[in-house]
Write a protein that holds these residues in place. Structure first.
Motif, mmCIF file in Angstrom:
data_model
loop_
_atom_site.group_PDB
_atom_site.id
_atom_site.type_symbol
_atom_site.label_atom_id
_atom_site.label_comp_id
_atom_site.label_asym_id
_atom_site.label_seq_id
_atom_site.Cartn_x
_atom_site.Cartn_y
_atom_site.Cartn_z
ATOM 1 N N PHE A 38 54.561 51.741 23.989
ATOM 2 C CA PHE A 38 53.964 50.631 23.228
ATOM 3 C C PHE A 38 53.679 51.056 21.789
ATOM 4 N N GLY A 39 53.347 52.349 21.629
ATOM 5 C CA GLY A 39 53.162 52.878 20.284
ATOM 6 C C GLY A 39 54.441 52.753 19.468
ATOM 7 N N VAL A 40 55.587 53.024 20.121
ATOM 8 C CA VAL A 40 56.873 52.899 19.430
ATOM 9 C C VAL A 40 57.080 51.455 18.975
ATOM 10 N N VAL A 41 56.780 50.514 19.871
ATOM 11 C CA VAL A 41 56.961 49.094 19.516
ATOM 12 C C VAL A 41 56.100 48.743 18.297
ATOM 13 N N ASN A 42 54.798 49.089 18.386
ATOM 14 C CA ASN A 42 53.901 48.798 17.260
ATOM 15 C C ASN A 42 54.380 49.472 15.984
ATOM 16 N N GLY A 43 54.736 50.755 16.117
ATOM 17 C CA GLY A 43 55.135 51.524 14.942
ATOM 18 C C GLY A 43 56.384 50.962 14.297
ATOM 19 N N LEU A 44 57.358 50.568 15.134
ATOM 20 C CA LEU A 44 58.593 50.017 14.574
ATOM 21 C C LEU A 44 58.305 48.709 13.856
ATOM 22 N N LEU A 45 57.470 47.849 14.485
ATOM 23 C CA LEU A 45 57.162 46.560 13.855
ATOM 24 C C LEU A 45 56.484 46.779 12.512
ATOM 25 N N VAL A 46 55.537 47.720 12.475
ATOM 26 C CA VAL A 46 54.782 47.925 11.233
ATOM 27 C C VAL A 46 55.642 48.617 10.177
ATOM 28 N N SER A 47 56.382 49.669 10.586
ATOM 29 C CA SER A 47 57.083 50.454 9.572
ATOM 30 C C SER A 47 58.398 49.819 9.152
ATOM 31 N N LEU A 48 59.173 49.314 10.118
ATOM 32 C CA LEU A 48 60.449 48.699 9.739
ATOM 33 C C LEU A 48 60.264 47.269 9.255
ATOM 34 N N GLY A 49 59.433 46.506 10.001
ATOM 35 C CA GLY A 49 59.231 45.115 9.620
ATOM 36 C C GLY A 49 58.391 44.978 8.362
ATOM 37 N N GLN A 50 57.649 46.039 8.015
ATOM 38 C CA GLN A 50 56.769 46.027 6.855
ATOM 39 C C GLN A 50 55.869 44.803 6.838
ATOM 40 N N VAL A 51 55.269 44.552 7.983
ATOM 41 C CA VAL A 51 54.331 43.440 8.090
ATOM 42 C C VAL A 51 52.939 44.032 8.272
ATOM 43 N N PRO A 52 51.894 43.265 7.915
ATOM 44 C CA PRO A 52 50.534 43.806 8.012
ATOM 45 C C PRO A 52 50.218 44.266 9.426
ATOM 46 N N ALA A 53 49.686 45.483 9.529
ATOM 47 C CA ALA A 53 49.425 46.077 10.838
ATOM 48 C C ALA A 53 48.441 45.238 11.644
ATOM 49 N N LEU A 54 47.467 44.651 10.960
ATOM 50 C CA LEU A 54 46.441 43.887 11.655
ATOM 51 C C LEU A 54 47.064 42.728 12.433
ATOM 52 N N VAL A 55 48.006 42.027 11.787
ATOM 53 C CA VAL A 55 48.607 40.853 12.409
ATOM 54 C C VAL A 55 49.500 41.265 13.565
ATOM 55 N N VAL A 56 50.348 42.281 13.310
ATOM 56 C CA VAL A 56 51.300 42.686 14.334
ATOM 57 C C VAL A 56 50.572 43.195 15.572
ATOM 58 N N THR A 57 49.553 44.038 15.371
ATOM 59 C CA THR A 57 48.902 44.601 16.545
ATOM 60 C C THR A 57 47.981 43.579 17.207
ATOM 61 N N LEU A 58 47.562 42.561 16.464
ATOM 62 C CA LEU A 58 46.867 41.438 17.098
ATOM 63 C C LEU A 58 47.857 40.720 18.026
ATOM 64 N N GLY A 59 49.096 40.569 17.548
ATOM 65 C CA GLY A 59 50.138 39.964 18.374
ATOM 66 C C GLY A 59 50.423 40.791 19.613
ATOM 67 N N THR A 60 50.599 42.114 19.439
ATOM 68 C CA THR A 60 50.913 42.940 20.610
ATOM 69 C C THR A 60 49.705 43.059 21.533
#
Lengths: 350, 386
Positions: free
Chosen positions: A122-144
């Motif tokens: 799950f860390g990989v999923v979060n990390g990829l979304l944040v680092s590759l997608g370059q989207v705000p971490a707060l929003v992405v991890t709220l989603g996950t």
């Protein structure tokens, strides 16, 4: 704060006075929490002499271990100026995965490894979304947070794991220890020291501080930003997974609500421990102390006869105090440094 | 929602925020439409640029969310049994109203670059105080204004901590999230108060005549109109966008940044307390844990509606569309027997897509613009855009 971002301590002699002040303040920050903790425990002990009995100390440490583990992982992410809100959900699903495996007669070591691996995934999923997608971490991890919690509930349904489903060796591991120190606390201490050593002495560890202080500068200095952020999220996820396995060992009871709302407690612990949301400052020791402080308050209040309804309000006020004090100290230090710099400059000219 | 593109009124918005959390290079950190606008300008003749501009407006995220909502409603009316009857629609709106209420000030707050996570706790606290005072025998006509004032004070505390001490709003409002909820617990303990006056309970649950619209939707609509006018048609609204885009630039342009943000926090606290009162009446129960977790639903809906978490971007239309898209989706999924757990997954996926999709679209658009620009021009142009 930017001082901590220096990748090599070799540059320190060039500006001994500035690093000295900042280092002292950062150390004092952790000392301050430790002092509050000791003061609080001493006061409680004086009020209620049964508080720090052998079992009492053991309970304090046991209560803290799980939060400390997750807080260490969260601190690593927050240092990079990101945040992981999905830790509560990851903890819940990993705990159930480990429990499910043990329930089916699996090997306890394998179960713990599965929990860690699931967390890391799950860390990989979060990390990829944040680092590759370059989207705000707060929003992405709220989603996950929602997604993992939903998957967890679909998978578990109304089932639950109870202590009776687990091999007795596993639950004993969760309760026993060497003298007053539980095994779980030892394990947590090992993780804590390893994480602190990594952040302090490894190049990749210093990189995390650098990119938390100034992502742009770190990128220009050749720090592999995406790789480091991904790494931080994997560490955070893996530790949340490990915490899930330990939760299972400690409480023996897991259902679909396990770890619900845990993310805010973890973030509070990290912030109380002096790891700033703005990134690039703080240490995992601070985060661990913050976690210890928060869980100790929960034990202290009932034993001095304060109703448990006060716990949450006091937690919140403590968090506000911690960040407010941090801010005031930071402003003071900045003023001090400016004055010093002005003095050195005039000395050079004069 | 028709809205003038922000960069027309605010040319400076394209510059990256000082100290912004983005790991992107400065040119990528620019606001989305600004970057897309430059991409279109590279493509050539002005006429074609204008045509593309129109297409771009139609493809804006808030329009997309609005369209999705319309499609969802049309499909549900035609295909889902019991969706279209008045009772279900009134349930849908009634259950979505708390989120819709708080989303109004929250949108403005997020546009100005701040966030408030304590809204659910403020609502809970206001409900708890309302229940406690009612038990003490106070008249409900006195209690409700007092609760709203309490919300104003909660917002004032948040705002002062953020603006005067310069603390990050995320950390402050996580703290007050715990603190306000804790105070609610101290005030009401584990009691629940249910015996509010019938006419108030009726107001919070009844519909207007034979229609499907709940009576409480009328005050919400009034607030919506006020919010739209303030955000999209007054200097205050323009200032909010300016502050969100670049606080420093806004300050130099003469905007009183701190006062503006403080008033937004106070508005958010007030509306949250009002929502707490509505919540207690609508569900006929005041408990300390009312509206727990509401903050995440509100933020999810607002972000889904295309309000950029980094500030400076978004429309109220998008936010409202986001709120009702989530609300309608949950209602429909319950009707077709999708479990509550799967609904959580859908909410999460939508949230991730809502932040990922615009960025991916922008990247693709930029890559295409770069390829076109690279054709007639020497590689220097390519180097400039990377």
């Amino acid at each position: 704060m930017t001082m901590t971002a220096e990748p090599t301590p070799a540059t320190a002699p060039e500006a001994p006075s500035t690093t000295g002040v900042l280092d002292r303040v950062l150390k004092v920050r952790e000392l301050a929490i430790a002092a509050v903790l000791v003061l609080m425990l001493t006061a409680t002990q004086l009020d209620n002499s049964a508080f720090l009995s052998q079992q009492g100390i053991k309970d304090l440490l046991l209560n803290a271990t799980i939060l400390v583990l997750v807080a260490v992982g969260q601190a690593v992410v927050v240092i990079t100026r990101n945040v992981d809100l999905s830790v509560g959900s990851v903890l819940g699903i990993s705990a159930f995965a480990a429990g499910d495996l043990l329930h089916g007669g699996g090997n306890p070591v394998l179960a713990v490894l599965v929990a860690v691996a699931l967390g890391a995934a799950f860390g990989v999923v979060n990390g990829l979304l944040v680092s590759l997608g370059q989207v705000p971490a707060l929003v992405v991890t709220l989603g996950t947070l929602y997604i993992i919690r939903g998957l967890d509930s679909i998978w578990i349904g109304s089932r639950q794991i109870t202590a009776a489903d687990l091999p007795s060796g596993f639950t004993t591991f969760g309760h026993d220890g060497l003298g007053v120190v539980p095994y779980l606390a030892l394990l947590t201490a090992v993780v804590l020291v390893a994480a602190a050593y990594f952040l302090r002495s490894y190049r990749s560890g210093r990189d995390l501080y650098a990119l938390g202080s100034s992502p742009e500068a770190a990128r220009l200095a050749g720090v592999p930003v995406r790789k480091r952020i991904l790494g931080a999220y994997i560490v955070c996820g893996a530790l949340a997974g490990l915490a899930g396995a330990l939760y299972l060992a400690r409480f023996g009871n897991v259902d679909s609500g396990t770890g619900n709302g845990y993310e805010l407690t973890v973030v509070s612990a990290v912030v109380v421990g002096g790891v700033a949301f703005t990134g690039g400052s703080g240490s995992v020791y601070g985060a661990a102390l913050g976690a210890l402080l928060l869980t100790s308050i929960n034990s202290v209040l009932p034993s001095i006869g304060v109703s448990s309804v006060w716990v949450q309000a006091i937690d919140g006020v403590l968090l506000l105090l911690a960040i407010a004090v941090d801010r005031v100290v930071a402003l003071r230090v900045a003023g001090l440094l400016r004055k010093r710099a002005a003095q050195t400059r005039s000395a050079h000219h004069g | 929602m028709a809205e003038t593109p922000r960069e027309k009124a605010l040319p400076a918005s394209g510059t990256g925020k000082p100290g912004g959390g983005d790991a992107e290079p400065a040119s990528l950190g620019a606001a989305g439409r600004g970057a897309a606008g430059r991409g279109a300008a590279v493509r050539g003749p002005a006429g074609r640029g204008a045509a593309l501009g129109w297409a771009r407006d139609a493809l804006r995220w808030d329009t997309v969310v609005g369209a999705l909502l319309v499609v969802l409603l049309l499909c549900s009316f035609s295909m889902v049994d019991n969706f279209g009857n008045a009772l279900n629609l009134s349930f849908l709106i009634g259950n979505t109203l708390p989120i819709a209420l708080i989303a109004l000030p929250m949108t403005m707050l997020v546009v100005s670059g701040e966030i408030d996570l304590s809204v659910g706790s403020t609502a809970g606290l206001s409900g708890a105080v309302m229940g406690h005072l009612w038990n003490q025998g106070m008249a409900i006509e006195t209690i409700i204004p007092l609760c709203v004032l309490l919300g104003l004070a909660c917002g004032l505390v948040n705002g002062l901590l953020v603006t005067r001490l310069g603390l990050p709003s995320l950390a402050v409002t996580i703290g007050t999230l715990a603190a306000y909820r804790g105070i609610a617990q101290i005030v009401l303990g584990s009691n629940s108060v249910t015996d509010f006056p019938q006419q108030y309970l009726n107001f919070a649950s009844d519909r207007i005549g034979g229609t499907f619209i709940p009576q409480a939707a009328v005050p919400w609509a009034v607030l919506l109109v006020i919010a739209v006018v303030v955000l999209h048609a007054t200097p205050v609204g323009r200032s909010l966008f300016a502050v969100g885009a670049s606080q420093e630039a806004a300050r130099f342009a003469g905007i009183r940044v701190k006062r503006l943000k403080l008033s937004m926090f106070m508005a958010t606290g007030t509306i949250s307390a009002l929502t707490g009162v509505f919540w207690a009446l609508h569900y006929a129960s005041a408990r300390y844990d009312n509206a727990t977790g509401l903050e995440l639903s509100v933020i999810a809906a607002v972000l889904l509606g295309g309000i950029d978490f980094d500030g400076g971007k978004g429309t109220l239309g998008g936010a409202v569309a986001g709120v009702f898209l989530l609300g309608a989706l949950q209602n429909v999924m319950s009707l077709v027997n999708v479990s509550a757990q799967s609904q959580t997954v859908v909410t999460g996926v939508l949230l991730v897509i809502s932040v990922l999709a615009p960025r991916v679209a922008r990247q693709v658009g930029r890559a295409r613009a770069r390829r076109k620009a690279a054709g007639p021009q020497p590689p220097a142009a390519l180097a400039a855009t990377t």
